[in-house]
Design an enzyme around this catalytic site. Structure first.
Site, mmCIF file in Angstrom:
data_model
loop_
_atom_site.group_PDB
_atom_site.id
_atom_site.type_symbol
_atom_site.label_atom_id
_atom_site.label_comp_id
_atom_site.label_asym_id
_atom_site.label_seq_id
_atom_site.Cartn_x
_atom_site.Cartn_y
_atom_site.Cartn_z
ATOM 1 N N LYS A 246 -10.071 52.678 -7.780
ATOM 2 C CA LYS A 246 -9.356 51.234 -7.241
ATOM 3 C C LYS A 246 -10.253 50.853 -5.974
ATOM 4 C CE LYS A 246 -5.452 49.146 -5.207
ATOM 5 N NZ LYS A 246 -4.288 49.525 -4.425
ATOM 6 N N GLN A 247 -10.283 49.732 -5.848
ATOM 7 C CA GLN A 247 -11.409 49.286 -4.611
ATOM 8 C C GLN A 247 -10.976 47.819 -4.413
ATOM 9 O OE1 GLN A 247 -12.850 49.508 -1.778
ATOM 10 N NE2 GLN A 247 -14.023 51.144 -2.696
#
Length: 359
Positions: A246-247
């Site tokens: 996740k970014q």
């Protein structure tokens, strides 16, 4: 030939993108070619994980995650994350809609919206596990940054154990590492150990790969969301065997170069990243082993009426870059449930629409 249903979807998507529709939907990526990537699809798990060191129980967990909800079988993910009650404060997170002080409504939103999974705290998921853990994949966020300490500190600390998450029927754990922070070495060791144990127990792993350092923000720019710094954070995340990354969506570049630290190359800035948002996100995907480990971008804060347009834009950028989906929370749960479901379904339509292709 496009079906009438697809036409309606694309018309709506074009309306939300407005004057950026052509800029985003017609862009061709000339930095890292799409042929170099492993792309999401119905055969993704077979192509990537069957030959990995993940045991059959982990493959079961990943399969459940990828084959749940409205995006089932596509290789794309739509995840509802609700941990802001700790990460920000319960009052600020749930003030716009106090229904979500009640953990059951959080899980209900994920179910009603057809999400692949719901990511939340030990408390939220533990209190609802017997009723819902078999109905929607649970992702237990095992560490948090709490802001009740005064003055505020920025450190992710463990709130429970991997075994606790396994006992409540979770198919995955999630964790955050603040790469670049003074505490990052400890966090890397903690979460690496946690991910190893989660894999032993048969759970999948998702890593929030955030950058955090006061020096990353200057008077001229905030490099916490620079393509090069977030890309490197992703690369560190896949190194400790996160199954999904996740970014935050990148909106600038040149962190290593402008802050004058780390190591760079002429190709890094000259050939592999441009100032186009899809190309910047493509660099994030490349750092996830060229897409072999899926990249999901966060939906960001709620801005009111513009949330729908912002959600569509983020989904289009992620999908066309080669990403694997969105993990969007505040835009959905900080409004009435019906509207939250509509917003999450709109995001899902971007990934279901075959006319929106990899750039």
């Amino acid at each position: 030939m496009a079906t009438k249903k697809n036409y309606i979807h694309m018309k709506k998507i074009n309306e939300y993108l407005g004057d950026q529709a052509e800029y985003l939907l017609q862009h061709t990526c000339k930095t890292i070619d799409r042929t170099r990537l492993t792309l999401p699809g119905s055969d993704y798990l077979d192509n990537v994980f069957v030959n990995s060191n993940r045991n059959p129980q982990v493959l079961n967990a990943l399969s459940r995650l990828y084959n749940s909800g409205n995006l089932s079988g596509t290789g794309y993910l739509s995840i509802l994350p609700v941990d802001q009650g700790i990460e920000h404060s319960a009052g600020s997170a749930f003030g716009p809609n106090p229904d979500y002080f009640d953990p059951e409504n959080i899980v209900q939103l994920g179910l009603e919206a057809g999400c692949n999974g719901v990511a939340s705290t030990f408390g939220v998921l533990g209190l609802t596990a017997r009723k819902y853990a078999h109905k929607i994949p649970y992702i237990v966020k095992i560490n948090h940054n709490e802001l009740l300490t005064y003055p505020n500190k920025h450190d992710q600390i463990l709130f429970g154990t991997v075994k606790d998450a396994w006992n409540m029927g979770a198919c995955a754990i999630g964790a955050t590492i603040y790469f670049g922070s003074p505490e990052s070495n400890r966090q890397i060791r903690e979460i690496s150990d946690a991910f190893t144990y989660a894999h032993e127990l048969g759970m999948a792993t998702i890593l929030w790969c955030y950058t955090r350092n006061e020096s990353f923000k200057t008077k001229d720019n905030d490099y916490h969301t620079a393509a090069d710094l977030t890309g490197q954070a992703n690369h560190l995340g896949v190194t400790i065997q996160a199954d999904i990354i996740k970014q935050k969506l990148p909106d600038t570049n040149g962190g290593f170069r402008d802050l004058k630290f780390g190591k760079t190359s002429e190709e890094m800035y000259g050939n592999y990243i441009s100032d186009h948002p899809i190309d910047m996100c493509r660099y994030q995907v490349a750092n996830c082993y060229m897409g072999k480990i899926g990249l999901i971008n966060s939906g960001g804060a709620s801005s009111g009426e513009s949330d729908y347009a912002e959600a569509v834009k983020t989904a289009v950028i992620n999908k066309r870059a080669g990403g694997m989906g969105l993990i969007s929370g505040r835009k959905a749960f900080q409004r009435p449930m019906k509207e939250g479901v509509e917003l999450l379904n709109l995001i899902q339509q971007v990934y279901l629409d075959e006319e929106i292709t990899i750039a």
